[in-house]
Design a protein around this motif. Structure first.
Motif, PDB file in Angstrom:
ATOM      1  N   GLY A  73    -103.437 -18.352 -21.413  1.00  0.00           N
ATOM      2  CA  GLY A  73    -104.461 -19.263 -21.220  1.00  0.00           C
ATOM      3  C   GLY A  73    -105.568 -19.184 -21.690  1.00  0.00           C
ATOM      4  O   GLY A  73    -106.312 -18.000 -21.835  1.00  0.00           O
ATOM      5  N   SER A  74    -105.959 -19.962 -22.789  1.00  0.00           N
ATOM      6  CA  SER A  74    -107.096 -19.995 -23.429  1.00  0.00           C
ATOM      7  C   SER A  74    -108.110 -20.179 -22.752  1.00  0.00           C
ATOM      8  O   SER A  74    -108.485 -21.305 -21.860  1.00  0.00           O
ATOM      9  CB  SER A  74    -107.074 -21.157 -24.431  1.00  0.00           C
ATOM     10  N   SER A  75    -109.322 -19.401 -22.574  1.00  0.00           N
ATOM     11  CA  SER A  75    -110.641 -19.668 -21.396  1.00  0.00           C
ATOM     12  C   SER A  75    -111.690 -19.316 -22.151  1.00  0.00           C
ATOM     13  O   SER A  75    -111.894 -18.731 -23.131  1.00  0.00           O
ATOM     14  CB  SER A  75    -110.112 -18.563 -20.405  1.00  0.00           C
ATOM     15  N   GLY A  76    -112.652 -19.631 -21.391  1.00  0.00           N
ATOM     16  CA  GLY A  76    -114.055 -19.517 -21.741  1.00  0.00           C
ATOM     17  C   GLY A  76    -114.843 -18.380 -20.586  1.00  0.00           C
ATOM     18  O   GLY A  76    -114.319 -18.248 -19.406  1.00  0.00           O
ATOM     19  N   SER A  77    -115.545 -17.430 -21.261  1.00  0.00           N
ATOM     20  CA  SER A  77    -116.306 -16.593 -20.594  1.00  0.00           C
ATOM     21  C   SER A  77    -117.325 -17.040 -19.647  1.00  0.00           C
ATOM     22  O   SER A  77    -118.181 -17.806 -20.335  1.00  0.00           O
ATOM     23  CB  SER A  77    -116.586 -15.240 -21.345  1.00  0.00           C
ATOM     24  N   LEU A  78    -117.525 -16.687 -18.381  1.00  0.00           N
ATOM     25  CA  LEU A  78    -118.603 -17.075 -17.766  1.00  0.00           C
ATOM     26  C   LEU A  78    -119.660 -15.988 -17.566  1.00  0.00           C
ATOM     27  O   LEU A  78    -120.541 -15.986 -16.881  1.00  0.00           O
ATOM     28  CB  LEU A  78    -118.195 -17.403 -16.179  1.00  0.00           C
ATOM     29  N   LYS A  79    -119.181 -14.621 -18.126  1.00  0.00           N
ATOM     30  CA  LYS A  79    -120.237 -13.535 -18.083  1.00  0.00           C
ATOM     31  C   LYS A  79    -120.293 -13.195 -19.340  1.00  0.00           C
ATOM     32  O   LYS A  79    -119.413 -12.925 -20.271  1.00  0.00           O
ATOM     33  CB  LYS A  79    -119.395 -12.631 -17.144  1.00  0.00           C
ATOM     34  N   LYS A  80    -121.384 -12.602 -19.613  1.00  0.00           N
ATOM     35  CA  LYS A  80    -122.119 -12.253 -21.077  1.00  0.00           C
ATOM     36  C   LYS A  80    -121.232 -10.966 -21.327  1.00  0.00           C
ATOM     37  O   LYS A  80    -120.902 -10.792 -22.685  1.00  0.00           O
ATOM     38  CB  LYS A  80    -123.575 -11.941 -21.035  1.00  0.00           C
ATOM     39  N   GLU A  81    -120.913 -10.025 -20.375  1.00  0.00           N
ATOM     40  CA  GLU A  81    -120.126  -8.990 -20.532  1.00  0.00           C
ATOM     41  C   GLU A  81    -118.668  -9.090 -21.037  1.00  0.00           C
ATOM     42  O   GLU A  81    -118.177  -8.113 -21.350  1.00  0.00           O
ATOM     43  CB  GLU A  81    -120.351  -7.871 -19.439  1.00  0.00           C
ATOM     44  N   ILE A  82    -118.286 -10.322 -20.791  1.00  0.00           N
ATOM     45  CA  ILE A  82    -116.714 -10.575 -21.174  1.00  0.00           C
ATOM     46  C   ILE A  82    -117.040 -11.424 -22.457  1.00  0.00           C
ATOM     47  O   ILE A  82    -117.003 -12.758 -22.754  1.00  0.00           O
ATOM     48  CB  ILE A  82    -116.138 -11.265 -20.257  1.00  0.00           C
ATOM     49  N   ALA A 151    -123.207 -22.669 -12.164  1.00  0.00           N
ATOM     50  CA  ALA A 151    -122.639 -22.437 -10.499  1.00  0.00           C
ATOM     51  C   ALA A 151    -121.307 -21.761 -10.694  1.00  0.00           C
ATOM     52  O   ALA A 151    -121.119 -20.846  -9.634  1.00  0.00           O
ATOM     53  CB  ALA A 151    -122.397 -24.030 -10.175  1.00  0.00           C
ATOM     54  N   LEU A 152    -120.401 -22.035 -11.442  1.00  0.00           N
ATOM     55  CA  LEU A 152    -119.340 -21.545 -11.564  1.00  0.00           C
ATOM     56  C   LEU A 152    -119.389 -19.972 -11.724  1.00  0.00           C
ATOM     57  O   LEU A 152    -118.576 -19.234 -11.182  1.00  0.00           O
ATOM     58  CB  LEU A 152    -118.145 -21.888 -12.628  1.00  0.00           C
ATOM     59  N   ALA A 153    -120.227 -19.252 -12.419  1.00  0.00           N
ATOM     60  CA  ALA A 153    -120.401 -17.987 -13.026  1.00  0.00           C
ATOM     61  C   ALA A 153    -120.695 -17.170 -11.636  1.00  0.00           C
ATOM     62  O   ALA A 153    -120.615 -15.810 -11.659  1.00  0.00           O
ATOM     63  CB  ALA A 153    -121.346 -17.923 -13.930  1.00  0.00           C
ATOM     64  N   LYS A 154    -121.192 -17.908 -10.430  1.00  0.00           N
ATOM     65  CA  LYS A 154    -121.615 -17.201  -9.264  1.00  0.00           C
ATOM     66  C   LYS A 154    -120.206 -16.557  -8.627  1.00  0.00           C
ATOM     67  O   LYS A 154    -120.232 -15.789  -7.614  1.00  0.00           O
ATOM     68  CB  LYS A 154    -122.488 -17.949  -8.325  1.00  0.00           C
ATOM     69  N   VAL A 155    -119.195 -17.402  -8.779  1.00  0.00           N
ATOM     70  CA  VAL A 155    -117.735 -17.229  -8.115  1.00  0.00           C
ATOM     71  C   VAL A 155    -116.681 -16.677  -8.911  1.00  0.00           C
ATOM     72  O   VAL A 155    -115.798 -16.559  -8.422  1.00  0.00           O
ATOM     73  CB  VAL A 155    -117.770 -18.382  -6.990  1.00  0.00           C
ATOM     74  N   ALA A 156    -116.848 -16.730 -10.280  1.00  0.00           N
ATOM     75  CA  ALA A 156    -115.693 -16.509 -11.221  1.00  0.00           C
ATOM     76  C   ALA A 156    -116.203 -16.126 -12.409  1.00  0.00           C
ATOM     77  O   ALA A 156    -117.243 -15.904 -12.597  1.00  0.00           O
ATOM     78  CB  ALA A 156    -114.907 -17.759 -11.490  1.00  0.00           C
ATOM     79  N   ASP A 157    -115.174 -15.354 -12.958  1.00  0.00           N
ATOM     80  CA  ASP A 157    -115.472 -14.671 -14.347  1.00  0.00           C
ATOM     81  C   ASP A 157    -115.163 -15.455 -15.629  1.00  0.00           C
ATOM     82  O   ASP A 157    -115.651 -15.380 -16.707  1.00  0.00           O
ATOM     83  CB  ASP A 157    -114.532 -13.432 -14.358  1.00  0.00           C
ATOM     84  N   VAL A 158    -113.955 -16.525 -15.333  1.00  0.00           N
ATOM     85  CA  VAL A 158    -113.454 -17.059 -16.652  1.00  0.00           C
ATOM     86  C   VAL A 158    -113.139 -18.341 -16.213  1.00  0.00           C
ATOM     87  O   VAL A 158    -112.870 -18.545 -14.839  1.00  0.00           O
ATOM     88  CB  VAL A 158    -112.234 -16.319 -17.589  1.00  0.00           C
ATOM     89  N   VAL A 159    -113.378 -19.413 -17.161  1.00  0.00           N
ATOM     90  CA  VAL A 159    -112.907 -20.637 -16.854  1.00  0.00           C
ATOM     91  C   VAL A 159    -112.061 -21.300 -17.628  1.00  0.00           C
ATOM     92  O   VAL A 159    -112.009 -21.187 -18.851  1.00  0.00           O
ATOM     93  CB  VAL A 159    -113.974 -21.700 -16.808  1.00  0.00           C
ATOM     94  N   GLY A 160    -111.101 -22.087 -17.335  1.00  0.00           N
ATOM     95  CA  GLY A 160    -110.029 -22.953 -17.862  1.00  0.00           C
ATOM     96  C   GLY A 160    -109.559 -24.043 -17.354  1.00  0.00           C
ATOM     97  O   GLY A 160    -110.189 -24.649 -16.377  1.00  0.00           O
ATOM     98  N   MET A 161    -108.588 -24.826 -17.643  1.00  0.00           N
ATOM     99  CA  MET A 161    -108.030 -25.917 -17.348  1.00  0.00           C
ATOM    100  C   MET A 161    -106.776 -26.023 -16.754  1.00  0.00           C
ATOM    101  O   MET A 161    -106.242 -27.195 -16.531  1.00  0.00           O
ATOM    102  CB  MET A 161    -108.130 -27.067 -18.346  1.00  0.00           C
TER     103      MET A 161
END
Length: 223
Positions: A73-82, A151-161
């Motif tokens: 899964g191609s994903s986007g990072s929600l955290k600076k450390e990832i 908002a998503l960064a408060k509950v998850a680490d990566v985002v995808g579709m």
């Protein structure tokens, strides 16, 4: 039998030599690539994320005899450390969009869980991957707003579709499921660059040889 689900992250990789086959399912037809394993490209027929026939795709893999799936899964990072370039194996997921189900005609409650044993096995095959984290699925092809990312960064680490829909259906169909997220970008607002689809494609192309090596290792050790 091992099944591999791929998308953007496999676009520039050389894939195993497999035979293309169209499988009819109760939810429509899907194209799979068959051999000692089964591969399926989720964006077949040129479908963007919100037009993917997830039910047909996962049903076709089940009909072909797949009992455990590794999804790229191609994903986007929600955290600076990832950072972009990281590989991450999520151990849970959230969806903020519609999740498909094969249960159209009866009430059926299935507890959707990512099998931890399969995730650990995948981690051993891809030792550079980060094991653990939450994947959140949003409705593509629209990229999330800066406020949504915060908002998503408060509950998850990566985002995808895509991955949460696939994981849910795999669970309903009795197939073990693990995902390998290729982090292709920081989510909107986290990085310095303006996020575009071309940027995501460029990162996928940069890491295409690494992806090929990972696919070959998974086939050799997990089938």
């Amino acid at each position: 039998m091992l099944g591999i689900l791929g998308g953007t992250s496999l676009l520039f990789s050389t894939l195993p030599d497999l035979q293309k086959k169209t499988v009819a399912t109760p939810y429509g037809s899907a194209e799979i690539l068959c051999g000692d394993i089964v591969m399926l490209m989720r964006h077949q027929y040129g479908r963007p994320p919100h037009r993917i026939n997830y039910r047909a795709n996962l049903a076709a893999m089940a009909i072909a005899g797949v009992d455990h799936i590794v999804a790229f899964g191609s994903s986007g990072s929600l955290k600076k450390e990832i950072a972009p370039g990281t590989l991450l194996i999520p151990t849970d997921y959230i969806s903020v969009t519609d999740i498909p189900s094969i249960h159209d005609h009866k009430i059926e409650h299935v507890r959707p869980e990512l099998p931890q044993a399969l995730a650990r096995k995948l981690s051993a095959v891809v030792p550079g991957a980060r094991l653990g984290g939450v994947y959140v699925q949003t409705r593509g092809p629209r990229i999330e707003t800066v406020a949504e990312v915060a908002a998503l960064a408060k509950v998850a680490d990566v985002v995808g579709m895509t991955v949460a829909s696939e994981a849910t259906l795999a669970c309903e169909l009795g197939m073990d499921f693990a995902a390998l997220c290729t982090i292709d970008n920081y989510a909107n607002g986290l990085g310095k660059d303006v996020l575009t689809f071309d940027h995501i494609l460029s990162t996928s192309k940069t890491y295409s040889h690494r992806t090929e090596e990972i696919v070959n290792a998974i086939i050799a050790q997990m089938r």
